[in-house]
Design an enzyme around this catalytic site. Structure first.
Site, PDB file in Angstrom:
ATOM      1  N   ASN A 111       1.035  -1.291   0.156  1.00  0.00           N
ATOM      2  CA  ASN A 111      -0.139   0.008  -0.053  1.00  0.00           C
ATOM      3  C   ASN A 111       0.778   1.217   0.227  1.00  0.00           C
ATOM      4  O   ASN A 111       1.934   1.277   0.504  1.00  0.00           O
ATOM      5  CB  ASN A 111      -0.848   0.027   1.220  1.00  0.00           C
ATOM      6  CG  ASN A 111      -0.512   0.673   2.562  1.00  0.00           C
ATOM      7  OD1 ASN A 111      -0.551   1.890   2.564  1.00  0.00           O
ATOM      8  ND2 ASN A 111      -0.019  -0.237   3.388  1.00  0.00           N
ATOM      9  N   PHE A 115      -1.658   8.082   4.205  1.00  0.00           N
ATOM     10  CA  PHE A 115      -2.584   8.836   5.160  1.00  0.00           C
ATOM     11  C   PHE A 115      -3.839   9.429   4.400  1.00  0.00           C
ATOM     12  O   PHE A 115      -4.254  10.918   4.677  1.00  0.00           O
ATOM     13  CB  PHE A 115      -1.656   9.936   5.921  1.00  0.00           C
ATOM     14  CG  PHE A 115      -0.543   9.488   6.808  1.00  0.00           C
ATOM     15  CD1 PHE A 115      -0.629   7.938   6.984  1.00  0.00           C
ATOM     16  CD2 PHE A 115       0.220  10.190   7.459  1.00  0.00           C
ATOM     17  CE1 PHE A 115       0.417   7.610   7.760  1.00  0.00           C
ATOM     18  CE2 PHE A 115       1.196   9.662   8.079  1.00  0.00           C
ATOM     19  CZ  PHE A 115       1.295   8.500   8.355  1.00  0.00           C
ATOM     20  N   SER A 180       5.184   5.462   8.897  1.00  0.00           N
ATOM     21  CA  SER A 180       4.658   4.854   7.648  1.00  0.00           C
ATOM     22  C   SER A 180       5.655   5.288   6.303  1.00  0.00           C
ATOM     23  O   SER A 180       6.282   6.470   6.192  1.00  0.00           O
ATOM     24  CB  SER A 180       3.514   5.753   7.376  1.00  0.00           C
ATOM     25  OG  SER A 180       2.586   5.055   8.249  1.00  0.00           O
ATOM     26  N   ASN A 182       5.090   6.111   3.231  1.00  0.00           N
ATOM     27  CA  ASN A 182       4.303   6.922   2.329  1.00  0.00           C
ATOM     28  C   ASN A 182       3.952   8.279   2.283  1.00  0.00           C
ATOM     29  O   ASN A 182       3.427   8.968   1.662  1.00  0.00           O
ATOM     30  CB  ASN A 182       2.916   5.932   1.991  1.00  0.00           C
ATOM     31  CG  ASN A 182       2.957   4.607   1.627  1.00  0.00           C
ATOM     32  OD1 ASN A 182       4.027   4.227   0.698  1.00  0.00           O
ATOM     33  ND2 ASN A 182       2.522   3.638   2.581  1.00  0.00           N
ATOM     34  N   THR A 183       4.717   8.961   3.606  1.00  0.00           N
ATOM     35  CA  THR A 183       4.615  10.399   3.655  1.00  0.00           C
ATOM     36  C   THR A 183       6.063  10.680   3.603  1.00  0.00           C
ATOM     37  O   THR A 183       6.733  10.291   4.785  1.00  0.00           O
ATOM     38  CB  THR A 183       3.939  10.817   5.130  1.00  0.00           C
ATOM     39  OG1 THR A 183       2.478  10.382   4.923  1.00  0.00           O
ATOM     40  CG2 THR A 183       3.846  12.061   5.297  1.00  0.00           C
ATOM     41  N   LYS A 223       5.075   3.883  17.305  1.00  0.00           N
ATOM     42  CA  LYS A 223       5.033   2.924  16.222  1.00  0.00           C
ATOM     43  C   LYS A 223       6.425   2.832  15.470  1.00  0.00           C
ATOM     44  O   LYS A 223       6.455   4.128  14.442  1.00  0.00           O
ATOM     45  CB  LYS A 223       3.791   3.080  15.262  1.00  0.00           C
ATOM     46  CG  LYS A 223       3.824   1.734  14.354  1.00  0.00           C
ATOM     47  CD  LYS A 223       2.381   1.663  13.836  1.00  0.00           C
ATOM     48  CE  LYS A 223       2.439   0.595  13.038  1.00  0.00           C
ATOM     49  NZ  LYS A 223       0.878   0.311  12.352  1.00  0.00           N
ATOM     50  N   ASN A 252       5.557  -1.094  11.399  1.00  0.00           N
ATOM     51  CA  ASN A 252       5.169  -0.615  10.241  1.00  0.00           C
ATOM     52  C   ASN A 252       5.433  -1.275   9.054  1.00  0.00           C
ATOM     53  O   ASN A 252       5.898  -2.849   9.233  1.00  0.00           O
ATOM     54  CB  ASN A 252       5.204   0.748  10.218  1.00  0.00           C
ATOM     55  CG  ASN A 252       4.006   1.425   9.765  1.00  0.00           C
ATOM     56  OD1 ASN A 252       3.283   1.219   8.696  1.00  0.00           O
ATOM     57  ND2 ASN A 252       3.574   2.508  10.129  1.00  0.00           N
TER      58      ASN A 252
END
Ligand SMILES: Cc1cc2nc3c(=O)[nH]c(=O)nc-3n(C[C@H](O)[C@H](O)[C@H](O)COP(=O)(O)O)c2cc1C
Length: 361
Positions: A111, A115, A180, A182-183, A223, A252
């Protein structure tokens, strides 16, 4: 069985994100028809961690119910706690679609949602409705992350603080997401000095909120990513101990592309079995580096009671699942709980706490 033979092939024939949205809408509708009730529990599985009573150790990982749409349904499926989010301070759409992919031959997911969030105000409102002024009969963690268009250190700290202030009143714990993939730039917040500044700020917020409300401080869990070098893991452990952070969530999704995934060119975080080895290695390192003093939530590729038990023995006090639910179906949390009871009894443990970390010592 019915899920794997009948339902899963039907769902997998359709686009992954549309299926997710429709399933969540259905679960939300079902959730409105049921009352929130205490999930499956057993004296051998119930634990108090960071001042929170967890009826059983199996939680829903962040990312599945990002916007707190279906809260009452999760305990009915056997989850002992739910982590909503990641929530960002401002609403934002996330990355362009397509951004969610199944890799069925590996029981994995890739994925790069980035966010997609209804924002802290809306999620706080939903949580206030579901709680109806009373505490819920199971813990709810709220995972917070950085709004994408916020740049620079001071603005990022303000952004996390805004989410914390809005959401902490409705949270059993706040998960600080610095992992994460993806940021852009988010994972930099795992670096020692930045992490210290961020966690110290949120700790201070939590303590002032507690004084203002005459309640206990909302515990913080941080996390982390499975892609840290061993020395970075030690740095995280050091900051967690120094700032007296309540817990760690490991891990994560991974951006590593090893073995069968070397040729995979799609960007994003991998979850499910391909993540297991890294998630376990990170968990074990964190457990050792914190001397077993800090509760850890183990997550990454857990899809059976045996796998959950291995994670507990490696140092996890609690576990979370997401990808396993997609491949194994909605009864997985109950199966894991029942399997854990059996495995604990087989090995002569009276309580789950006795098994935590025995293979990492
Ligand atoms: C589709 C998807 C979305 C996710 N979104 C988030 C998120 O918003 N915040 C977060 O902290 N983790 C997120 N995660 C990571 C999961 O919480 C979990 O850490 C990871 O998937 C490993 O567990 P699993 O193998 O059981 O899925 C997401 C995972 C998936 C598959």
């Amino acid at each position: 069985m019915i899920y794997r033979r009948v339902l899963r092939p039907l769902l997998f024939a359709q686009d992954a994100e549309s299926v997710h949205e429709r399933t969540l809408a259905l679960l939300a509708r079902m959730g409105r028809l049921v009352r929130c009730r205490r999930p499956f529990t057993d004296p051998a599985l119930s634990q108090e961690i960071a001042g929170i009573v967890f009826p059983n150790p199996v939680g829903l990982a962040a990312g599945c119910d990002k916007n707190a749409l279906a809260i009452p349904i999760w305990p009915r499926l056997g989850f002992g706690f739910v982590e909503v989010g990641t929530v960002t301070a401002q609403p934002q759409p996330g990355n362009p679609k397509p951004r969610l992919f199944r890799l069925p031959q590996h029981k994995a997911i890739l994925n790069r949602l980035g966010f997609n969030s209804d924002g802290a105000d809306m999620v706080a409102y939903r949580l206030s409705l579901v709680q109806g002024g009373k505490g819920l009969p199971f813990p709810i963690g709220v995972n917070i992350g950085k709004t994408r268009n916020v740049q620079g250190k001071a603005a990022t700290l303000d952004d996390y603080r805004a989410s914390f202030r809005r959401l902490a009143p409705y949270a059993s714990y706040i998960a600080v997401n610095v992992s994460s993939p993806n940021t852009p730039g988010l994972r930099q917040w795992q670096e020692k000095d930045r992490l210290r500044d961020l966690l110290a700020l949120l700790k201070e917020e939590s303590e002032s909120l507690a004084v203002a409300r005459g309640q206990r401080a909302v515990p913080l869990f941080v996390k982390v990513s499975p892609d840290m070098a061993p020395e970075d893991i030690c740095d995280v452990a050091e900051v967690v101990l120094e700032q007296q952070i309540a817990g760690i969530i490991a891990t994560n999704t991974t951006v590593a592309r090893e073995g069968a995934f070397e040729g995979l060119t799609e960007e994003g975080g991998l979850s499910g079995p391909p993540l297991r080895e890294r998630a376990v290695a990170t968990l074990k390192r964190l457990y050792r580096a914190t001397g077993g003093q800090v509760p850890i939530i183990g997550v990454g590729g857990i899809d059976s009671a045996e796998e959950a038990y291995q994670r507990i023995k490696a140092g996890a006090s609690l576990v979370q699942i997401y990808t396993g639910l997609i491949y194994e179906g909605p009864f997985l949390p109950l199966r894991i709980n029942q399997g854990l009871l059996w495995l604990l009894e087989r090995d002569g443990f009276k309580h789950i706490g006795e098994a935590v970390g025995i293979s990492s010592r």
